[in-house]
Motif scaffolding. Structure first.
Motif, mmCIF file in Angstrom:
data_model
loop_
_atom_site.group_PDB
_atom_site.id
_atom_site.type_symbol
_atom_site.label_atom_id
_atom_site.label_comp_id
_atom_site.label_asym_id
_atom_site.label_seq_id
_atom_site.Cartn_x
_atom_site.Cartn_y
_atom_site.Cartn_z
ATOM 1 N N TRP A 223 -10.000 -6.031 14.784
ATOM 2 C CA TRP A 223 -9.828 -4.945 13.808
ATOM 3 C C TRP A 223 -10.137 -3.545 14.370
ATOM 4 C CZ3 TRP A 223 -13.068 -1.352 11.597
ATOM 5 C CH2 TRP A 223 -12.465 -0.566 10.622
ATOM 6 N N GLY B 101 -6.740 5.576 7.184
ATOM 7 C CA GLY B 101 -6.286 4.187 7.346
ATOM 8 C C GLY B 101 -4.889 3.847 6.876
ATOM 9 N N VAL B 102 -4.116 4.816 6.382
ATOM 10 C CA VAL B 102 -2.744 4.503 5.942
ATOM 11 C C VAL B 102 -1.763 5.362 6.727
ATOM 12 C CG1 VAL B 102 -1.142 4.544 3.995
ATOM 13 C CG2 VAL B 102 -3.483 3.773 3.655
ATOM 14 N N THR B 103 -0.910 4.688 7.520
ATOM 15 C CA THR B 103 -0.119 5.434 8.502
ATOM 16 C C THR B 103 1.349 5.668 8.138
ATOM 17 O OG1 THR B 103 0.254 3.336 9.595
ATOM 18 C CG2 THR B 103 -1.458 4.731 10.526
ATOM 19 N N GLU B 104 1.850 4.979 7.130
ATOM 20 C CA GLU B 104 3.303 5.085 6.874
ATOM 21 C C GLU B 104 3.765 6.522 6.626
ATOM 22 O OE1 GLU B 104 1.495 2.662 5.858
ATOM 23 O OE2 GLU B 104 2.547 0.758 5.955
ATOM 24 N N ALA C 26 0.802 -1.223 0.000
ATOM 25 C CA ALA C 26 0.000 0.000 0.000
ATOM 26 C C ALA C 26 0.835 1.273 0.000
ATOM 27 C CB ALA C 26 -0.932 0.007 1.199
ATOM 28 N N ASN D 282 -4.888 -9.565 9.206
ATOM 29 C CA ASN D 282 -6.079 -9.745 8.376
ATOM 30 C C ASN D 282 -6.555 -11.194 8.398
ATOM 31 O OD1 ASN D 282 -6.392 -7.084 7.287
ATOM 32 N ND2 ASN D 282 -4.476 -7.450 6.227
ATOM 33 N N ASN E 99 -4.380 3.476 14.088
ATOM 34 C CA ASN E 99 -4.116 4.377 12.952
ATOM 35 C C ASN E 99 -4.574 5.805 13.266
ATOM 36 O OD1 ASN E 99 -3.172 2.158 11.622
ATOM 37 N ND2 ASN E 99 -4.986 1.848 10.363
ATOM 38 N N TYR F 11 0.858 -2.283 17.872
ATOM 39 C CA TYR F 11 0.419 -2.404 16.473
ATOM 40 C C TYR F 11 1.204 -1.476 15.534
ATOM 41 C CZ TYR F 11 -2.298 -2.613 12.219
ATOM 42 O OH TYR F 11 -2.661 -2.765 10.897
ATOM 43 N N GLY G 84 -12.615 -2.801 7.758
ATOM 44 C CA GLY G 84 -13.141 -1.643 7.032
ATOM 45 C C GLY G 84 -12.029 -0.645 6.776
ATOM 46 N N VAL G 85 -12.407 0.597 6.550
ATOM 47 C CA VAL G 85 -11.391 1.632 6.351
ATOM 48 C C VAL G 85 -10.793 1.918 7.734
ATOM 49 C CG1 VAL G 85 -10.942 3.977 5.555
ATOM 50 C CG2 VAL G 85 -12.734 2.611 4.478
ATOM 51 N N GLY G 86 -9.513 1.597 7.902
ATOM 52 C CA GLY G 86 -8.924 1.628 9.243
ATOM 53 C C GLY G 86 -8.575 3.005 9.753
ATOM 54 N N ILE H 257 -7.167 -1.843 15.356
ATOM 55 C CA ILE H 257 -6.281 -1.412 14.271
ATOM 56 C C ILE H 257 -6.675 -0.008 13.821
ATOM 57 C CG2 ILE H 257 -5.783 -1.870 11.813
ATOM 58 C CD1 ILE H 257 -5.778 -4.860 12.552
ATOM 59 N N HIS I 292 2.286 -6.331 9.534
ATOM 60 C CA HIS I 292 0.974 -6.184 10.164
ATOM 61 C C HIS I 292 -0.163 -6.828 9.379
ATOM 62 C CE1 HIS I 292 1.729 -3.061 7.303
ATOM 63 N NE2 HIS I 292 0.448 -2.751 7.246
ATOM 64 N N HIS I 293 0.052 -7.071 8.078
ATOM 65 C CA HIS I 293 -1.069 -7.597 7.293
ATOM 66 C C HIS I 293 -1.475 -9.003 7.715
ATOM 67 C CE1 HIS I 293 -1.528 -4.133 4.873
ATOM 68 N NE2 HIS I 293 -0.309 -4.194 4.402
HETATM 69 O O1 LIG Z 1 0.488 -0.743 5.182
HETATM 70 C C1 LIG Z 1 -0.648 -0.005 4.821
HETATM 71 C C2 LIG Z 1 -1.634 0.082 5.976
HETATM 72 O O2 LIG Z 1 -2.013 -1.265 6.336
HETATM 73 C C3 LIG Z 1 -2.987 -1.326 7.375
HETATM 74 O O3 LIG Z 1 -4.137 -0.671 6.910
HETATM 75 C C4 LIG Z 1 -4.763 -1.291 5.814
HETATM 76 O O4 LIG Z 1 -5.315 -2.521 6.258
HETATM 77 C C5 LIG Z 1 -6.328 -2.368 7.283
HETATM 78 C C6 LIG Z 1 -6.829 -3.763 7.585
HETATM 79 O O5 LIG Z 1 -5.839 -4.494 8.228
HETATM 80 C C7 LIG Z 1 -7.458 -1.489 6.770
HETATM 81 O O6 LIG Z 1 -8.379 -1.325 7.815
HETATM 82 C C8 LIG Z 1 -6.889 -0.126 6.381
HETATM 83 O O7 LIG Z 1 -7.921 0.668 5.842
HETATM 84 C C9 LIG Z 1 -5.826 -0.346 5.314
HETATM 85 O O8 LIG Z 1 -5.259 0.890 4.972
HETATM 86 C C10 LIG Z 1 -2.505 -0.620 8.619
HETATM 87 O O9 LIG Z 1 -3.533 -0.619 9.581
HETATM 88 C C11 LIG Z 1 -2.074 0.796 8.320
HETATM 89 O O10 LIG Z 1 -1.476 1.335 9.486
HETATM 90 C C12 LIG Z 1 -1.055 0.784 7.189
HETATM 91 O O11 LIG Z 1 -0.743 2.102 6.859
#
Ligand SMILES: OC[C@H]1O[C@H](O[C@H]2O[C@H](CO)[C@@H](O)[C@H](O)[C@H]2O)[C@H](O)[C@@H](O)[C@@H]1O
Length: 477
Positions: free
Chosen positions: A343, A384-387, A28, A327, A350, A314, A426-428, A346, A323-324
């Motif tokens: 979840w 939902g994307v933390t990097e 991602a 899932n 984030n 986490y 869902g959207v994390g 998670i 972390h995946h």
């Molecule tokens: O590495 C990318 C992101 O991966 C996780 O988030 C993604 O997966 C989640 C389900 O496990 C989903 O809820 C989330 O919407 C996706 O973006 C992780 O939780 C993120 O921190 C990370 O950036």
């Protein structure tokens, strides 16, 4: 020439050129390299490239964190470098890496689920939306749902299940495909194997508990139950690996002139048979066992302790890119308990990372250059994307990262302690609340508030301590 051309050329040069790349894939937010000689990569120079937020080496894999635009960047990079995404060497390289069994297992799970994430997130959003229109009594003085009062919304609700079912119930197809992709074997065979696990010819997994008679294939001397593995993770993983290893083994012994006919034939048929006779039932039992352990752990008297620990670690797990694997557990919980209590933590973690960035935006409000990174990074976290947030801001200063971990742990305790369950992944981030089961939405909103407020306050407090002052000094600010 695209806006990524220069950065792609620089990255190619600093990882040691095309000859040094054994495999490059992306997830991602990051490019993931298996390099022939990792020493040839100039990490410092890679980190100086504009688009690069940071790097990380995990079990022999060199990861370059790019952010949400990684897919477009990857296309440009591979076009310039003249390399493809999967290769037969990938499996060999992975095997060479110096990992223990547990690390390998976790690494495999992460690799399998990474390409499935976009579908899972769309699925989560769809189920979340159906949740809102089909479960919340928002019409006629709070007595009826939108679906109950409107034919249009009833139609939408029913139509969206077509996609939701394709993603979650037919998940074994995605898993066996992802395994063949990862192993460098024939992807269409992986897809066919997956379809044989969920074919309409079989008794649907969800129909098994209430069924009087289970249909069977009668071979005369033996009968095999015709059971589907809808939404099951472990049977698909086991079957996918059996197929991949069979194919890899057969490729070595079958002469190449006839390999196109005999390798698929002798790999697929035994794999499907073994999947239904042995792996399916065993995998189902293991899956139930894992989900029962996680579910019982989180609902036990010590649930709060597990929650605190998970909430705290986490984000560091996300740094490693492993972390995946969560899932797999979430999906198993969903198939066993109709929802997941893992979840929601998670999503909260984030959100907490995003909130620490918000504090940094406030603290460094005069730093226009940093705002170009921090504002999009905070938004990305809340979606939902933390990097980008972690590598771009929080880890550089360290104290915001710590503040987010603490906020995440507290929010996780509230969520798990109150029995919050999500219908699905869902959207994390903030929209994650849509995926929460309706009667838990309120308490989840409280834990979201904690995941927002605690990291903001704590980051601001820590900024004034020795830890914060040293961080600013170290960064020359
Ligand atoms: O590495 C990318 C992101 O991966 C996780 O988030 C993604 O997966 C989640 C389900 O496990 C989903 O809820 C989330 O919407 C996706 O973006 C992780 O939780 C993120 O921190 C990370 O950036």
């Amino acid at each position: 020439m695209s806006k990524y051309t220069d950065a792609a050329k620089q990255l190619l040069e600093h990882v040691g050129g095309s000859e040094n790349i054994s495999v490059v894939t992306h997830c991602a937010t990051r490019m993931r390299f298996v390099l022939n000689d990792p020493k040839k990569a100039d990490i410092k120079k890679v980190e100086e490239i504009d688009i690069v937020k940071g790097t990380f080496t995990q079990a022999g894999q060199f990861q370059v964190i790019v952010g949400n635009e990684v897919a477009s960047f990857y296309n440009e990079f591979t076009a310039i470098a003249g390399v493809g995404d999967t290769s037969k060497d990938e499996a060999k390289q992975a095997a060479k890496q110096n990992m223990n069994i547990l690390q390998r297992l976790i690494g495999h799970l992460a690799d399998i689920f990474t390409p499935l994430i976009p579908a899972l997130v769309v699925g989560g959003l769809i189920l979340g939306f159906r949740n809102v229109i089909g479960e919340i009594n928002m019409m006629n003085g709070g007595t009826q749902t939108l679906v109950e009062v409107s034919q249009f919304w009833a139609g939408v609700h029913s139509f969206l299940w077509l996609i939701g079912e394709a993603i979650f119930h037919f998940l074994p197809v995605g898993i066996t495909w992802a395994i063949s992709r990862k192993m460098g074997t024939t992807q269409i065979l992986g897809i066919v194997l997956g379809i044989t696990l969920v074919s309409p010819q079989l008794l649907n997994a969800y129909g098994v508990p209430g069924s009087d008679a289970i249909p069977a294939w009668d071979f005369g001397f033996a009968q095999v139950d015709m059971i589907g593995y809808q939404a099951q993770v472990i049977p698909a993983i086991l079957a996918g690996f059996v197929l991949a290893y069979l194919e890899l083994g057969l490729r070595k012994v079958i002469p190449s002139v006839v390999s196109m006919i005999f390798v698929p034939f002798f790999a697929l048929i035994p794999a499907v048979l073994v999947a239904h006779v042995v792996l399916g039932p065993i995998g189902w039992t293991i899956g139930s066992w894992i989900s029962n352990v996680v579910y019982s752990g989180l609902t036990s008297a010590f649930g709060w302790l597990f929650a605190a620990l998970f909430g705290f670690v986490y984000a560091p797990l996300v740094i490693t890119g492993l972390h995946h694997m969560t899932n797999a557990i979430d999906l198993q919980l969903m198939s066993e308990f109709g929802g997941t209590n893992l979840w929601p933590m998670i999503a909260l973690s984030n959100i907490a990372q995003g909130s620490a960035v918000v504090a940094m935006i406030i603290l460094n409000r005069r730093d226009e250059k940093e705002k170009q990174v921090s504002v999009p990074a905070a938004i990305s976290c809340y979606l939902g994307v933390t990097e980008p947030a972690m590598f771009g801001i929080n880890l550089r200063y360290v104290f915001p990262f710590l503040a987010a971990m603490v906020g995440s742990a507290l929010a996780a305790i509230i969520s798990v302690g109150s029995g919050v369950m999500a219908n699905s992944i869902g959207v994390g981030g903030i929209p994650g609340i849509l995926s929460i089961q309706v009667h838990h939405m309120l308490v989840f909103a409280v834990s979201m508030l904690v995941a927002i407020v605690v990291p903001i306050i704590l980051t601001m407090v820590l900024a004034k301590t020795k830890m914060g002052i040293n961080a600013y000094k170290r960064l020359g600010k």
